[in-house]
Design an enzyme around this catalytic site. Structure first.
Site, PDB file in Angstrom:
ATOM      1  N   LYS A  62       4.695   1.649  15.879  1.00  0.00           N
ATOM      2  CA  LYS A  62       3.367   2.602  16.310  1.00  0.00           C
ATOM      3  C   LYS A  62       3.679   2.635  18.175  1.00  0.00           C
ATOM      4  O   LYS A  62       2.971   2.491  18.763  1.00  0.00           O
ATOM      5  CB  LYS A  62       2.066   1.742  16.745  1.00  0.00           C
ATOM      6  CG  LYS A  62       2.055   1.396  15.276  1.00  0.00           C
ATOM      7  CD  LYS A  62       0.588   1.228  14.461  1.00  0.00           C
ATOM      8  CE  LYS A  62       0.774   1.059  13.111  1.00  0.00           C
ATOM      9  NZ  LYS A  62       0.783  -0.235  12.487  1.00  0.00           N
TER      10      LYS A  62
ATOM     11  N   ASP B 181       1.577   6.498   2.192  1.00  0.00           N
ATOM     12  CA  ASP B 181       1.154   5.242   2.451  1.00  0.00           C
ATOM     13  C   ASP B 181      -0.623   5.301   2.138  1.00  0.00           C
ATOM     14  O   ASP B 181      -0.910   6.270   2.933  1.00  0.00           O
ATOM     15  CB  ASP B 181       1.065   4.813   3.728  1.00  0.00           C
ATOM     16  CG  ASP B 181       0.227   3.465   4.584  1.00  0.00           C
ATOM     17  OD1 ASP B 181      -0.660   3.684   3.937  1.00  0.00           O
ATOM     18  OD2 ASP B 181       0.766   3.090   5.653  1.00  0.00           O
TER      19      ASP B 181
ATOM     20  N   ASP C 253       0.767  -0.835   0.137  1.00  0.00           N
ATOM     21  CA  ASP C 253       0.434  -0.160   0.589  1.00  0.00           C
ATOM     22  C   ASP C 253       1.106   0.957   0.114  1.00  0.00           C
ATOM     23  O   ASP C 253       0.559   2.217   0.634  1.00  0.00           O
ATOM     24  CB  ASP C 253      -0.755   0.371   1.449  1.00  0.00           C
ATOM     25  CG  ASP C 253      -0.117  -0.025   2.317  1.00  0.00           C
ATOM     26  OD1 ASP C 253       0.870  -0.239   2.634  1.00  0.00           O
ATOM     27  OD2 ASP C 253      -0.490   0.286   3.494  1.00  0.00           O
TER      28      ASP C 253
HETATM   29  N1  GDD Z   1      -0.588 -10.989   3.428  1.00  0.00           N
HETATM   30  C1  GDD Z   1      -0.602 -11.353   5.166  1.00  0.00           C
HETATM   31  N2  GDD Z   1      -0.941 -11.219   6.037  1.00  0.00           N
HETATM   32  N3  GDD Z   1      -0.328  -9.510   4.599  1.00  0.00           N
HETATM   33  C2  GDD Z   1      -0.575  -8.845   5.343  1.00  0.00           C
HETATM   34  C3  GDD Z   1      -1.169  -9.179   7.157  1.00  0.00           C
HETATM   35  C4  GDD Z   1      -1.415 -10.233   6.683  1.00  0.00           C
HETATM   36  O1  GDD Z   1      -1.969 -11.083   8.098  1.00  0.00           O
HETATM   37  N4  GDD Z   1      -1.288  -7.993   7.699  1.00  0.00           N
HETATM   38  C5  GDD Z   1      -0.977  -7.224   6.863  1.00  0.00           C
HETATM   39  N5  GDD Z   1      -0.737  -7.497   5.686  1.00  0.00           N
HETATM   40  C6  GDD Z   1      -0.171  -6.308   4.614  1.00  0.00           C
HETATM   41  C7  GDD Z   1      -0.954  -5.177   4.202  1.00  0.00           C
HETATM   42  O2  GDD Z   1      -1.485  -5.658   3.080  1.00  0.00           O
HETATM   43  C8  GDD Z   1      -0.261  -4.053   3.614  1.00  0.00           C
HETATM   44  O3  GDD Z   1      -0.045  -4.013   2.186  1.00  0.00           O
HETATM   45  C9  GDD Z   1       1.386  -4.248   4.490  1.00  0.00           C
HETATM   46  O4  GDD Z   1       0.921  -5.611   5.269  1.00  0.00           O
HETATM   47  C10 GDD Z   1       1.564  -3.046   5.943  1.00  0.00           C
HETATM   48  O5  GDD Z   1      -0.095  -3.343   6.175  1.00  0.00           O
HETATM   49  P1  GDD Z   1      -1.019  -1.983   6.662  1.00  0.00           P
HETATM   50  O6  GDD Z   1      -1.870  -2.893   7.336  1.00  0.00           O
HETATM   51  O7  GDD Z   1      -0.846  -1.444   5.670  1.00  0.00           O
HETATM   52  O8  GDD Z   1       0.496  -1.912   8.127  1.00  0.00           O
HETATM   53  P2  GDD Z   1       0.464  -0.592   8.284  1.00  0.00           P
HETATM   54  O9  GDD Z   1       0.166   0.705   7.296  1.00  0.00           O
HETATM   55  O10 GDD Z   1      -0.329   0.092   9.885  1.00  0.00           O
HETATM   56  O11 GDD Z   1       2.332  -0.092   8.917  1.00  0.00           O
HETATM   57  C11 GDD Z   1       2.771  -0.913   8.631  1.00  0.00           C
HETATM   58  O12 GDD Z   1       3.772   0.266   7.077  1.00  0.00           O
HETATM   59  C12 GDD Z   1       4.144   1.839   7.784  1.00  0.00           C
HETATM   60  C13 GDD Z   1       4.613   2.151   6.709  1.00  0.00           C
HETATM   61  O13 GDD Z   1       3.578   2.159   5.708  1.00  0.00           O
HETATM   62  C14 GDD Z   1       4.687  -0.895   9.374  1.00  0.00           C
HETATM   63  O14 GDD Z   1       5.538  -1.818   8.451  1.00  0.00           O
HETATM   64  C15 GDD Z   1       4.535   0.193   9.696  1.00  0.00           C
HETATM   65  O15 GDD Z   1       6.293   0.038  10.691  1.00  0.00           O
HETATM   66  C16 GDD Z   1       5.462   1.388   8.630  1.00  0.00           C
HETATM   67  O16 GDD Z   1       5.884   2.248   8.708  1.00  0.00           O
HETATM   68 MG    MG Z   2      -0.408   0.620   5.584  1.00  0.00          MG
END
Ligand code: GDD
Ligand code: MG
Length: 362
Positions: A167, A225, A116
């Protein structure tokens, strides 16, 4: 060592995209129409341009939609594999599960991407740093004003990662994990198999603890993001406007992207990087600014739509005002409504004429 033009990647696309509801009730976040194509098409095109030839997609929520849209990837110049988690395995578990489908050797670099993220960073430079510093993992870092919502990553003066604080309420730096890693392939087998694992809360802290060599590639390139309605809309508009170049943009950058089969009345205005999907109609005197209009949407005469997302088949009545709103698939907003500031209308809802007004007197 793999030459960079043979790089393999894992892309995490299994999340439920809850912050993007109701858009993600029917479509997984990485498949949302973004500047005229599924979001992932932009990510794939940039990865391909950086030398990635084979991608393993770690899917879970609505997993079938990915293969239906991209098939074997040949049309994109990529080889695509789809791996499905029956239960969400988290980011680390998803990476571990997908890693079995990789073909790279144990010392070769493997790219791992959150599905994403829109990023203009130089993947080749990140890879060069990874190889020259003989790192176990190299993380792309970017700076944001609100680091508490991300993975906060302090580094040592040498560029080595000192800690990973996902976080945290007390961020120690504005530098955060940008969701793009290069792993030495053998390191992926250190992630426990067969259970849910968070890469951010478990894998990275454990690797740092055991003294693995985690390097930071930090820069200030375009980065976003797209996981919330406002950033999703901004990302689509930025791509249409050309703020971030994408080989997947179906047209030239400009004020608006009108997909084939859409129609805009001669006196209507579509601007600010808005995309208007196939079969969508923008009526006389309407104004659509900085918004994402999916396929088969109707924007009625005199309506004003700004900073909003209208899902497939939505209908917006005459003179209605939408500002920072999200309208779910197939919903009908009757004439004369006024929805602002993060209003979200769930799919297949009908709002009668003039049902909702916004008052600035409160
Ligand atoms: N296959 C799989 N299985 N993918 C997953 C799962 C799962 O259980 N959970 C989440 N994802 C995928 C989501 O679809 C997304 O593409 C990615 O992992 C990150 O998940 P988000 O839910 O978007 O996380 P975030 O935005 O809160 O945090 C993450 O991204 C940040 C940067 O935008 C973390 O990696 C943070 O450390 C980072 O700063
Ligand atoms: Mg994200």
């Amino acid at each position: 060592m793999n030459p960079p033009n043979k790089l393999e990647a894992i892309v995490l696309v299994g999340g439920r995209g809850t912050r993007l509801r109701p858009l993600t009730v029917t479509v997984p976040k990485p498949m949302l129409p973004t500047a005229g194509v599924p979001f992932l098409a932009h990510l794939f095109a940039r990865a391909r341009a950086a030398g990635v030839t084979r991608i393993v997609l770690a899917t879970c929520y609505r997993s079938e939609t990915f293969e239906e849209s991209f098939g074997d990837g040949a049309g994109l110049g990529l080889e695509l594999e789809y791996v499905r988690e029956d239960e969400p395995l988290g980011t680390g578990g998803g990476i571990r599960n997908a890693a079995s489908w990789l073909r790279s050797g144990p010392d070769e670099p493997v790219l791992v991407l959150n599905g994403d993220i829109l990023s203009g960073h130089d993947l080749g430079a990140q890879l060069a740093l990874h190889l020259s510093s003989d790192a176990d993992v190299t993380l792309h870092l970017t700076e944001v004003p609100e680091p508490g919502r991300f993975g906060c990553v302090p580094t040592e003066p040498s560029g080595r990662v000192a800690a990973f604080l996902e976080k945290t309420q007390r961020p120690v730096t504005n530098r955060i994990n940008a969701g793009c890693y290069i792993f030495r392939r053998s390191v992926l087998s250190e992630i426990p198999a067969g259970r849910a694992v968070s890469a951010e809360r478990e894998t990275f802290p454990a690797l740092i603890e055991r003294g693995a060599r985690l390097m930071a590639y930090a820069d200030d390139a375009y980065w976003l993001d797209v996981g919330t309605p406002s950033t999703f809309v901004r990302g689509s508009c930025d791509l249409v406007l050309g703020c971030l170049e994408s080989p997947a943009l179906p047209g030239r950058p400009g004020e608006a992207l009108l997909l084939p089969g859409s129609s805009v009345a001669p006196d209507a205005v579509v601007c600010g990087g808005s995309a208007v999907g196939q079969g969508s109609v923008v009526g006389p005197g309407a104004r659509v600014e900085g918004s994402v209009v999916f396929d088969d949407v109707e924007v009625g005469p005199g309506a004003r739509v700004r900073g909003s997302a209208l899902a497939r088949g939505a209908r917006v009545g005459d003179e209605t005002v939408l500002d920072g709103a999200v309208v779910g698939e197939g919903s009908v907003i009757g004439p004369g409504n006024e929805l602002r500031h993060g209003a979200r209308v769930w799919p297949d809802v009908t709002l009668p004429a003039g049902a909702i007004r916004f008052s600035s007197d409160l």
